[in-house]
Design an enzyme around this catalytic site. Structure first.
Site, PDB file in Angstrom:
ATOM      1  N   CYS A 171      -0.101 -11.276  -5.424  1.00  0.00           N
ATOM      2  CA  CYS A 171      -0.293  -9.827  -5.296  1.00  0.00           C
ATOM      3  C   CYS A 171      -1.501  -9.377  -6.119  1.00  0.00           C
ATOM      4  O   CYS A 171      -1.504  -9.480  -7.351  1.00  0.00           O
ATOM      5  CB  CYS A 171       0.958  -9.090  -5.762  1.00  0.00           C
ATOM      6  SG  CYS A 171       0.830  -7.286  -5.631  1.00  0.00           S
ATOM      7  N   HIS A 212       5.601  -9.769  -3.096  1.00  0.00           N
ATOM      8  CA  HIS A 212       5.076 -11.000  -2.493  1.00  0.00           C
ATOM      9  C   HIS A 212       4.229 -11.788  -3.482  1.00  0.00           C
ATOM     10  O   HIS A 212       3.808 -11.278  -4.527  1.00  0.00           O
ATOM     11  CB  HIS A 212       4.248 -10.659  -1.256  1.00  0.00           C
ATOM     12  CG  HIS A 212       2.980  -9.921  -1.559  1.00  0.00           C
ATOM     13  ND1 HIS A 212       1.768 -10.552  -1.750  1.00  0.00           N
ATOM     14  CD2 HIS A 212       2.731  -8.598  -1.713  1.00  0.00           C
ATOM     15  CE1 HIS A 212       0.842  -9.658  -2.000  1.00  0.00           C
ATOM     16  NE2 HIS A 212       1.393  -8.462  -1.991  1.00  0.00           N
ATOM     17  N   ASP A 230      -0.963  -5.039   1.069  1.00  0.00           N
ATOM     18  CA  ASP A 230      -1.667  -6.299   1.332  1.00  0.00           C
ATOM     19  C   ASP A 230      -1.673  -6.626   2.828  1.00  0.00           C
ATOM     20  O   ASP A 230      -0.627  -6.621   3.486  1.00  0.00           O
ATOM     21  CB  ASP A 230      -0.982  -7.423   0.550  1.00  0.00           C
ATOM     22  CG  ASP A 230      -1.812  -8.693   0.488  1.00  0.00           C
ATOM     23  OD1 ASP A 230      -2.128  -9.246   1.553  1.00  0.00           O
ATOM     24  OD2 ASP A 230      -2.132  -9.143  -0.629  1.00  0.00           O
ATOM     25  N   ARG A 240      -1.912  -9.277   4.375  1.00  0.00           N
ATOM     26  CA  ARG A 240      -1.248 -10.519   4.779  1.00  0.00           C
ATOM     27  C   ARG A 240       0.246 -10.346   5.013  1.00  0.00           C
ATOM     28  O   ARG A 240       0.923 -11.264   5.481  1.00  0.00           O
ATOM     29  CB  ARG A 240      -1.479 -11.597   3.712  1.00  0.00           C
ATOM     30  CG  ARG A 240      -2.941 -11.948   3.494  1.00  0.00           C
ATOM     31  CD  ARG A 240      -3.128 -12.769   2.226  1.00  0.00           C
ATOM     32  NE  ARG A 240      -2.820 -11.980   1.035  1.00  0.00           N
ATOM     33  CZ  ARG A 240      -2.850 -12.463  -0.209  1.00  0.00           C
ATOM     34  NH1 ARG A 240      -3.160 -13.741  -0.408  1.00  0.00           N
ATOM     35  NH2 ARG A 240      -2.564 -11.674  -1.236  1.00  0.00           N
ATOM     36  N   CYS A 272       4.037  -3.784  -0.124  1.00  0.00           N
ATOM     37  CA  CYS A 272       2.663  -3.758  -0.609  1.00  0.00           C
ATOM     38  C   CYS A 272       1.715  -3.556   0.578  1.00  0.00           C
ATOM     39  O   CYS A 272       1.991  -3.973   1.700  1.00  0.00           O
ATOM     40  CB  CYS A 272       2.344  -5.065  -1.322  1.00  0.00           C
ATOM     41  SG  CYS A 272       0.690  -5.119  -2.064  1.00  0.00           S
TER      42      CYS A 272
END
Length: 211
Positions: free
Chosen positions: A105, A102, A42, A44, A40
Protein backbone atom coordinates in the site's frame (compact mmCIF):
# COMPACT_ATOMS: atom_id res chain seq x y z
CA UNK A 1 -4.13 6.02 -23.40
CA UNK A 2 -7.43 7.90 -23.36
CA UNK A 3 -8.43 5.96 -26.45
CA UNK A 4 -8.43 2.77 -24.39
CA UNK A 5 -11.20 4.19 -22.22
CA UNK A 6 -13.39 5.06 -25.21
CA UNK A 7 -12.82 1.69 -26.84
CA UNK A 8 -13.72 0.11 -23.52
CA UNK A 9 -17.08 1.90 -23.49
CA UNK A 10 -17.84 0.67 -26.99
CA UNK A 11 -16.92 -2.90 -26.07
CA UNK A 12 -19.03 -2.74 -22.92
CA UNK A 13 -22.11 -1.49 -24.75
CA UNK A 14 -21.87 -3.84 -27.72
CA UNK A 15 -20.75 -6.95 -25.84
CA UNK A 16 -21.26 -7.02 -22.06
CA UNK A 17 -24.35 -4.81 -21.90
CA UNK A 18 -26.11 -6.43 -24.82
CA UNK A 19 -25.54 -9.92 -23.40
CA UNK A 20 -26.93 -8.85 -20.02
CA UNK A 21 -29.47 -6.21 -21.06
CA UNK A 22 -32.27 -7.61 -18.93
CA UNK A 23 -30.06 -7.59 -15.82
CA UNK A 24 -29.06 -3.94 -16.31
CA UNK A 25 -32.64 -2.90 -17.00
CA UNK A 26 -33.54 -4.42 -13.63
CA UNK A 27 -31.22 -1.93 -11.94
CA UNK A 28 -32.87 1.19 -13.35
CA UNK A 29 -35.30 1.79 -10.47
CA UNK A 30 -32.74 1.90 -7.66
CA UNK A 31 -30.14 0.01 -5.67
CA UNK A 32 -30.20 -2.37 -2.74
CA UNK A 33 -26.55 -3.29 -2.04
CA UNK A 34 -25.89 -5.79 0.71
CA UNK A 35 -22.39 -4.53 1.53
CA UNK A 36 -20.63 -1.21 2.01
CA UNK A 37 -17.07 -1.73 0.77
CA UNK A 38 -14.33 0.57 2.11
CA UNK A 39 -11.13 0.16 0.13
CA UNK A 40 -7.95 1.80 -1.04
CA UNK A 41 -7.89 3.81 -4.27
CA UNK A 42 -4.98 1.71 -5.53
CA UNK A 43 -5.59 0.84 -9.19
CA UNK A 44 -4.55 -2.77 -8.63
CA UNK A 45 -7.50 -3.45 -6.35
CA UNK A 46 -10.85 -4.24 -8.02
CA UNK A 47 -13.59 -4.82 -5.41
CA UNK A 48 -16.08 -6.63 -7.65
CA UNK A 49 -13.34 -8.86 -9.06
CA UNK A 50 -12.11 -9.94 -5.63
CA UNK A 51 -15.61 -10.56 -4.26
CA UNK A 52 -17.17 -11.87 -7.49
CA UNK A 53 -20.09 -9.49 -7.08
CA UNK A 54 -22.31 -7.91 -9.72
CA UNK A 55 -23.39 -4.29 -10.21
CA UNK A 56 -25.84 -3.38 -7.46
CA UNK A 57 -24.29 -5.55 -4.76
CA UNK A 58 -21.52 -3.30 -3.41
CA UNK A 59 -21.79 0.31 -2.28
CA UNK A 60 -18.21 1.51 -2.52
CA UNK A 61 -15.95 4.23 -1.19
CA UNK A 62 -12.23 4.24 -1.95
CA UNK A 63 -9.54 6.57 -0.69
CA UNK A 64 -5.85 6.58 0.17
CA UNK A 65 -5.15 3.72 2.62
CA UNK A 66 -8.84 2.79 3.09
CA UNK A 67 -9.26 5.23 5.98
CA UNK A 68 -12.48 5.97 7.86
CA UNK A 69 -12.11 9.18 9.89
CA UNK A 70 -13.42 8.82 13.46
CA UNK A 71 -16.83 10.30 14.15
CA UNK A 72 -16.80 14.06 14.72
CA UNK A 73 -19.84 16.02 13.65
CA UNK A 74 -18.56 19.41 14.77
CA UNK A 75 -15.08 19.86 13.33
CA UNK A 76 -16.32 22.10 10.52
CA UNK A 77 -14.87 20.16 7.59
CA UNK A 78 -16.61 18.42 4.74
CA UNK A 79 -17.16 14.74 5.35
CA UNK A 80 -16.87 12.70 2.18
CA UNK A 81 -16.21 9.21 3.55
CA UNK A 82 -18.34 9.83 6.64
CA UNK A 83 -21.32 11.01 4.61
CA UNK A 84 -21.10 7.95 2.36
CA UNK A 85 -20.98 5.74 5.45
CA UNK A 86 -24.05 7.46 6.85
CA UNK A 87 -25.93 6.99 3.57
CA UNK A 88 -24.95 3.32 3.38
CA UNK A 89 -26.01 2.50 6.93
CA UNK A 90 -28.98 4.76 7.57
CA UNK A 91 -30.57 4.97 4.12
CA UNK A 92 -29.49 1.86 2.21
CA UNK A 93 -29.40 -0.22 5.41
CA UNK A 94 -26.59 -2.46 4.22
CA UNK A 95 -26.06 -5.78 5.97
CA UNK A 96 -22.25 -5.60 6.04
CA UNK A 97 -19.40 -3.11 6.12
CA UNK A 98 -16.21 -4.54 4.64
CA UNK A 99 -12.89 -2.75 5.18
CA UNK A 100 -10.31 -4.13 2.75
CA UNK A 101 -6.62 -3.30 3.06
CA UNK A 102 -3.92 -4.70 0.80
CA UNK A 103 -0.24 -5.48 0.37
CA UNK A 104 2.24 -2.93 -0.99
CA UNK A 105 0.00 0.00 0.00
CA UNK A 106 1.59 3.22 -1.18
CA UNK A 107 -0.38 5.34 1.26
CA UNK A 108 0.93 3.40 4.22
CA UNK A 109 4.47 3.45 2.82
CA UNK A 110 4.20 7.24 2.77
CA UNK A 111 3.78 7.26 6.56
CA UNK A 112 7.49 6.56 6.80
CA UNK A 113 8.74 9.01 4.17
CA UNK A 114 10.97 11.88 5.31
CA UNK A 115 8.83 15.06 5.71
CA UNK A 116 10.36 16.76 2.66
CA UNK A 117 9.13 13.96 0.38
CA UNK A 118 5.52 14.89 1.12
CA UNK A 119 5.95 18.66 0.76
CA UNK A 120 4.43 18.57 -2.72
CA UNK A 121 1.49 16.53 -1.43
CA UNK A 122 0.11 18.61 1.48
CA UNK A 123 -3.41 17.19 1.18
CA UNK A 124 -2.10 13.62 1.28
CA UNK A 125 0.10 14.50 4.25
CA UNK A 126 -2.88 15.93 6.12
CA UNK A 127 -5.03 12.89 5.32
CA UNK A 128 -2.40 10.49 6.64
CA UNK A 129 -2.35 12.31 9.98
CA UNK A 130 -5.55 10.38 10.69
CA UNK A 131 -3.44 7.24 11.15
CA UNK A 132 -0.45 8.66 13.01
CA UNK A 133 -1.18 6.28 15.87
CA UNK A 134 -0.95 3.30 13.52
CA UNK A 135 2.46 4.53 12.41
CA UNK A 136 3.62 4.95 16.00
CA UNK A 137 2.60 1.39 16.86
CA UNK A 138 5.06 -0.08 14.33
CA UNK A 139 7.77 2.59 14.17
CA UNK A 140 10.08 0.40 16.28
CA UNK A 141 10.13 -2.40 13.68
CA UNK A 142 13.40 -2.12 11.74
CA UNK A 143 12.67 -4.80 9.12
CA UNK A 144 10.79 -2.88 6.41
CA UNK A 145 8.96 -5.92 5.03
CA UNK A 146 7.77 -6.97 8.47
CA UNK A 147 6.77 -3.40 9.29
CA UNK A 148 4.81 -3.18 6.04
CA UNK A 149 2.97 -6.43 6.81
CA UNK A 150 2.13 -5.23 10.31
CA UNK A 151 1.04 -1.69 9.47
CA UNK A 152 -1.22 -2.79 6.61
CA UNK A 153 -3.11 -5.18 8.86
CA UNK A 154 -3.18 -2.88 11.88
CA UNK A 155 -4.62 -0.15 9.71
CA UNK A 156 -7.59 -2.36 8.82
CA UNK A 157 -8.23 -2.97 12.53
CA UNK A 158 -7.93 0.77 13.21
CA UNK A 159 -10.64 1.51 10.66
CA UNK A 160 -12.92 -1.15 12.13
CA UNK A 161 -12.48 0.58 15.50
CA UNK A 162 -13.22 3.96 13.89
CA UNK A 163 -16.46 2.59 12.46
CA UNK A 164 -17.71 1.92 15.97
CA UNK A 165 -17.25 5.59 16.93
CA UNK A 166 -20.28 6.34 14.72
CA UNK A 167 -23.41 5.98 16.89
CA UNK A 168 -25.57 4.78 14.00
CA UNK A 169 -23.02 2.06 13.16
CA UNK A 170 -22.56 0.87 16.74
CA UNK A 171 -26.32 0.75 17.29
CA UNK A 172 -26.88 -1.54 14.32
CA UNK A 173 -23.85 -3.71 15.15
CA UNK A 174 -25.02 -4.13 18.74
CA UNK A 175 -28.51 -5.06 17.57
CA UNK A 176 -27.15 -7.69 15.18
CA UNK A 177 -28.41 -5.87 12.08
CA UNK A 178 -24.94 -4.97 10.78
CA UNK A 179 -21.77 -7.04 10.47
CA UNK A 180 -18.26 -5.57 10.33
CA UNK A 181 -15.67 -7.41 8.22
CA UNK A 182 -11.94 -6.74 7.88
CA UNK A 183 -9.90 -8.14 5.00
CA UNK A 184 -6.26 -8.03 3.99
CA UNK A 185 -5.61 -8.77 0.31
CA UNK A 186 -2.25 -9.93 -1.09
CA UNK A 187 -1.89 -8.60 -4.63
CA UNK A 188 0.63 -11.09 -6.00
CA UNK A 189 -0.99 -14.27 -4.63
CA UNK A 190 -4.71 -13.45 -4.61
CA UNK A 191 -4.90 -14.55 -0.97
CA UNK A 192 -7.35 -12.75 1.29
CA UNK A 193 -7.07 -12.82 5.07
CA UNK A 194 -10.15 -12.26 7.24
CA UNK A 195 -9.91 -10.56 10.65
CA UNK A 196 -11.04 -12.79 13.51
CA UNK A 197 -12.39 -10.44 16.17
CA UNK A 198 -12.22 -13.05 18.92
CA UNK A 199 -8.64 -14.11 18.24
CA UNK A 200 -7.61 -10.58 17.15
CA UNK A 201 -5.70 -11.92 14.16
CA UNK A 202 -6.05 -12.31 10.40
CA UNK A 203 -6.77 -15.78 9.03
CA UNK A 204 -6.46 -16.93 5.43
CA UNK A 205 -9.85 -17.41 3.74
CA UNK A 206 -10.16 -20.93 2.36
CA UNK A 207 -12.96 -23.30 1.38
CA UNK A 208 -13.02 -24.42 5.01
CA UNK A 209 -13.47 -20.90 6.41
CA UNK A 210 -16.65 -20.44 8.47
CA UNK A 211 -18.49 -17.25 7.54
Amino acid sequence: MAEKLFHGVIHFKTEDFEKNKEFFQGLKEGQKPHTFYVGCSDSRIVPNLITKTLPGELFVVRNIANIIPPYDLNDGTYKCTASILEYAVKYLEVDNILVCGHSNCGGLKALFYPPEKLEKLPLVKKWLELIDDVKESVIHIEDEKLREWEVEQLNVVKQLDNLLTYPFVKERVDSGKLKLIGWYYIIETGDVYNYNFEKEEFELITKETEF
